[in-house]
Scaffold this active site. Structure first.
Site, PDB file in Angstrom:
ATOM      1  N   GLU A 109       0.764  -0.795   0.273  1.00  0.00           N
ATOM      2  CA  GLU A 109       0.299   0.016  -0.053  1.00  0.00           C
ATOM      3  C   GLU A 109       0.839   1.234   0.390  1.00  0.00           C
ATOM      4  OE1 GLU A 109      -1.634   0.114   4.804  1.00  0.00           O
ATOM      5  OE2 GLU A 109      -1.594  -1.778   3.926  1.00  0.00           O
ATOM      6  N   LYS A 111       2.858   4.548   1.366  1.00  0.00           N
ATOM      7  CA  LYS A 111       3.196   5.124   2.384  1.00  0.00           C
ATOM      8  C   LYS A 111       2.428   6.267   2.514  1.00  0.00           C
ATOM      9  CE  LYS A 111       6.807   5.634   6.286  1.00  0.00           C
ATOM     10  NZ  LYS A 111       6.295   6.871   6.337  1.00  0.00           N
ATOM     11  N   GLU A 167      -3.670   7.600   9.128  1.00  0.00           N
ATOM     12  CA  GLU A 167      -2.189   8.611   9.268  1.00  0.00           C
ATOM     13  C   GLU A 167      -3.468  10.162   8.307  1.00  0.00           C
ATOM     14  OE1 GLU A 167       1.669   9.473   9.138  1.00  0.00           O
ATOM     15  OE2 GLU A 167       0.662   7.461   9.230  1.00  0.00           O
ATOM     16  N   CYS A 402       6.390  49.236  -8.053  1.00  0.00           N
ATOM     17  CA  CYS A 402       6.149  50.700  -7.687  1.00  0.00           C
ATOM     18  C   CYS A 402       7.537  51.544  -8.377  1.00  0.00           C
ATOM     19  CB  CYS A 402       5.755  51.391  -6.552  1.00  0.00           C
ATOM     20  SG  CYS A 402       7.180  51.285  -4.756  1.00  0.00           S
ATOM     21  N   CYS A 417      10.652  46.914  -0.335  1.00  0.00           N
ATOM     22  CA  CYS A 417      10.638  47.706  -1.331  1.00  0.00           C
ATOM     23  C   CYS A 417      10.334  49.834   0.023  1.00  0.00           C
ATOM     24  CB  CYS A 417       9.321  47.743  -2.500  1.00  0.00           C
ATOM     25  SG  CYS A 417       8.922  49.538  -2.125  1.00  0.00           S
TER      26      CYS A 417
END
Length: 664
Positions: A109, A111, A167, A402, A417
């Site tokens: 399966e 994990k 889980e 800007c 900035c």
């Protein structure tokens, strides 16, 4: 002697990083780097078994039960799995099983990379949920698990008693959304979905857990009374039939070569899955065979976890895109020829900051190596070939949004900035203004603010108080009730105390703690605006830089108009005082890293409100270090000095219990 010294140092290093990973959910290493350390430890112990003691990481499960929750003693030990890193090691596992005279069938399966938990049901009713902890004792997190939608509260037709192990994980979409919110708020983002899931589950407030979009997969039967089951695959089939979400891919095989093909197949699709996996688990199917094989002090002998290596690929750097955050920080992002990485097409990756670029010597046209941190967020890890005649990329001297000059402050890696009116900062400033630590406007999160800005409904904080229901109903997914709730929250925010307004204005270098000090000293917004540099600098903890930032903010064009509009809207401009305690009197705290629910500013505000002092550096005088995700060097120094370390829940418990330090 040299090898023994290396071994002991390696043990300490592994325990340090294990504590960060399992207990603080704040790893400094990725899984692959940590696994490399443990492999080296095993190699030394294989050559010198006389070195091995009970304190070795190979002899115990990682993690401990936190003092923030009630402890749960596990009736069935929640064991860790032995990791393997090559297919030949999988074959060797099969040979060991067969050498015991067993002819196994295996279940393979995926994990899932999350936080291991136990769920207990009595007569089909969910009664308790707990974390793994050290495998023998975990944490009672029943309320938080009950807040996860995927976990059913009842199981029709269930047996007298059922305990399953699963889980808890955070889906990729939820993880990306959470990171985007953290980024907009100027917070450090979680490193990977596993730590985001663990941090979200270990919350004192279950509503925070509920909002994080966590999910669950069950992968093992721990105990059952009232029904006989003899093998793993049948147990998963039965658990799924009861209504619990089980591992989405589990298959049974007769021989090890079919097992290996399945491992390879899972690995080939892992990047396309909506959740994170870091390996494939191989388990003996028959329960009686498992019992015959038994366990070591740490691992069952009937299972192994194959760990996939992090996938890295090369591409050519085409450009570096520089964006601007809420506080004006310039963030570089690599733009490169598209590559297929962990199942998805990637053409952009994090470059972190100017120092990182210089360290790697990154330049346009270079061949770079890219990987996905936690299999989610692409990042540049190295330069494998520099372009002929190329140059290291230079960050801009002017803001790309800007055009204002950028500056780099001392002790910072980031460029900023200098224009507080920079359009790129507007959205993030509004999100900050509405955040919980500031004006606390419930329902006005990043997604809503983004729509309000894009539709031109708001440009600054004062515009928030002019919003009408007809405008809100034009927002995506906004109906009458949502619009009404937001308008009520906006109205309620007008009564926020002065310190919250000061903090919400987003003044450079003025955090929540400084805002509170200013409000306590000057009491009204008018008095604060009229204050001189000497008056401000004279406040404990203030200096010339903070005073200058404040004076610059009040002097800039537009500030007086903004504050007058807020005043006309009914926003409170007076400090009413707050109830304070002395439970932290004489205590010095250092807050470091990203906490699960509190911002650093909010935590420091709580410290100050309760008589303590918040410091920015760790020393022998430090009473406690409050550590969160990515705590870094301050946590390391605290451990070296033996300074008590708290997580957020332990800190909040101290507040509840009158300043008493939680039990270890």
């Amino acid at each position: 002697m040299e090898l023994r010294r290396e071994y002991e140092e390696l043990k300490k290093k592994i325990e340090y990083h294990s504590h960060l990973y399992y207990d603080l959910d704040a790893p400094e290493l990725d899984d692959f780097e940590f696994d490399a350390l443990t492999r080296k430890l095993k190699e030394i112990e294989a050559q010198h078994p006389e070195f091995v003691t009970e304190t070795s990481f190979t002899q115990h499960v990682g993690g401990t039960a936190s003092s923030r929750f009630e402890k749960v003693e596990h009736a069935v030990k929640m064991e860790s799995l032995q990791d393997v890193f090559s297919l030949e090691e999988v074959r060797e596992f099969d040979r060991r099983v067969r050498d015991e005279g067993i002819r196994p069938q295996y279940v393979v399966e995926a994990k899932i990379d999350g936080l291991s938990i136990s769920l207990e049901y009595e007569n089909g009713v969910f009664v308790r949920g707990s974390t793994r902890g050290d495998g023998l004792v975990g944490e009672d997190v029943t309320r938080n698990l009950a807040a996860i939608r995927d976990i059913p509260k009842t199981l029709p037709g269930a047996p007298e008693f059922l305990e399953v192990r699963g889980e808890v994980y955070m889906p990729r979409d939820a993880f990306i959304h959470l990171c985007e919110e953290q980024e907009v708020l100027g917070q450090k983002t979680f490193k990977n979905p596993r730590n985001a899931a663990a941090g979200s589950l270990r919350q004192k407030d279950s509503s925070v857990t509920a909002a994080r979009g966590l999910s669950l997969f069950v992968f093992n039967l721990q105990q059952i009374r009232g029904r006989a089951i003899t093998c793993h695959k049948d147990s998963l089939d039965y658990i799924a039939a009861l209504g619990l979400p089980v591992s989405p891919r589990y298959r049974r095989f007769e021989n090890i070569e079919d097992v290996i093909r399945e491992i390879e197949d899972i690995g080939s699709v892992r990047g396309t899955l909506p959740y994170d996996i870091d390996g494939a688990v191989v388990k003996v199917d028959d329960f009686s065979q498992r019992q015959a094989l038994g366990s070591t002090a740490k691992f069952p002998r009937w299972a192994v976890a194959f760990k996939y290596p992090p996938e890295e690929k090369e591409s050519v750097l085409l450009d570096v895109d520089v964006s601007v955050g809420r506080t004006g920080v310039l963030t570089p992002t690599a733009v490169f020829d598209p590559i297929l990485l962990a199942g998805t097409t990637v053409s952009r990756a994090i470059l972190h900051n100017e120092d990182f670029i210089r360290q790697l010597g990154v330049g346009l046209g270079d061949t770079i190596r890219v990987r996905k941190a936690g299999d989610i967020i692409p990042e540049v890890v190295s330069v494998t070939k520099h372009a002929e005649g190329g140059h290291v990329f230079k960050m801009p001297d002017a803001c790309p949004s800007c055009g204002a000059p950028v500056t780099r402050l001392e002790e910072e890696a980031a460029l900023r900035c200098t224009n507080p009116e920079c359009p790129a900062q507007a959205l993030r400033n509004l999100v900050h203004f509405a955040s919980r630590g500031a004006m606390d406007i419930d329902g006005m999160g990043p997604a809503v603010v983004r729509q309000l800005v894009e539709k031109g409904f708001v440009h600054n904080a004062a515009d928030v108080y002019s919003l009408e229901k007809s405008q809100l109903l034009k927002l995506d997914k906004f109906k009458q009730k949502a619009a009404g709730n937001l308008l009520n929250a906006i109205e309620a925010s007008k009564g926020a105390n002065l310190d919250r307004l000061i903090f919400g204005l987003g003044i450079r270098n003025i955090g929540a703690k400084a805002a509170l000090s200013l409000a306590e000293r000057f009491r009204t917004m008018d008095a604060l605006m009229a204050a001189g540099e000497d008056e401000i600098s004279g406040i404990e903890g203030f200096g010339g830089i903070m005073a200058e930032s404040l004076l610059d903010f009040f002097a800039k064009e537009g500030t007086k108009d903004l504050l007058e509009r807020l005043r006309q809207a009914g926003v409170n401009m007076i400090f009413r005082g707050e109830e304070k305690t002395n439970i932290f009197l004489g205590k010095i705290f250092v807050v470091t890293g990203t906490l699960p629910s509190l911002s650093r500013a909010e935590a420091e505000e709580l410290i100050v409100r309760n008589g303590g002092r918040a410091s920015s550096s760790v020393s022998k005088k430090t009473s406690y270090v409050l550590a969160g995700e990515a705590a870094g060097s301050k946590l390391t120094k605290a451990q070296e000095l033996g300074t008590p370390i708290l997580d957020e829940a332990g800190f909040l418990r101290m507040l509840e219990e009158g300043g008493v330090q939680p039990e270890k």
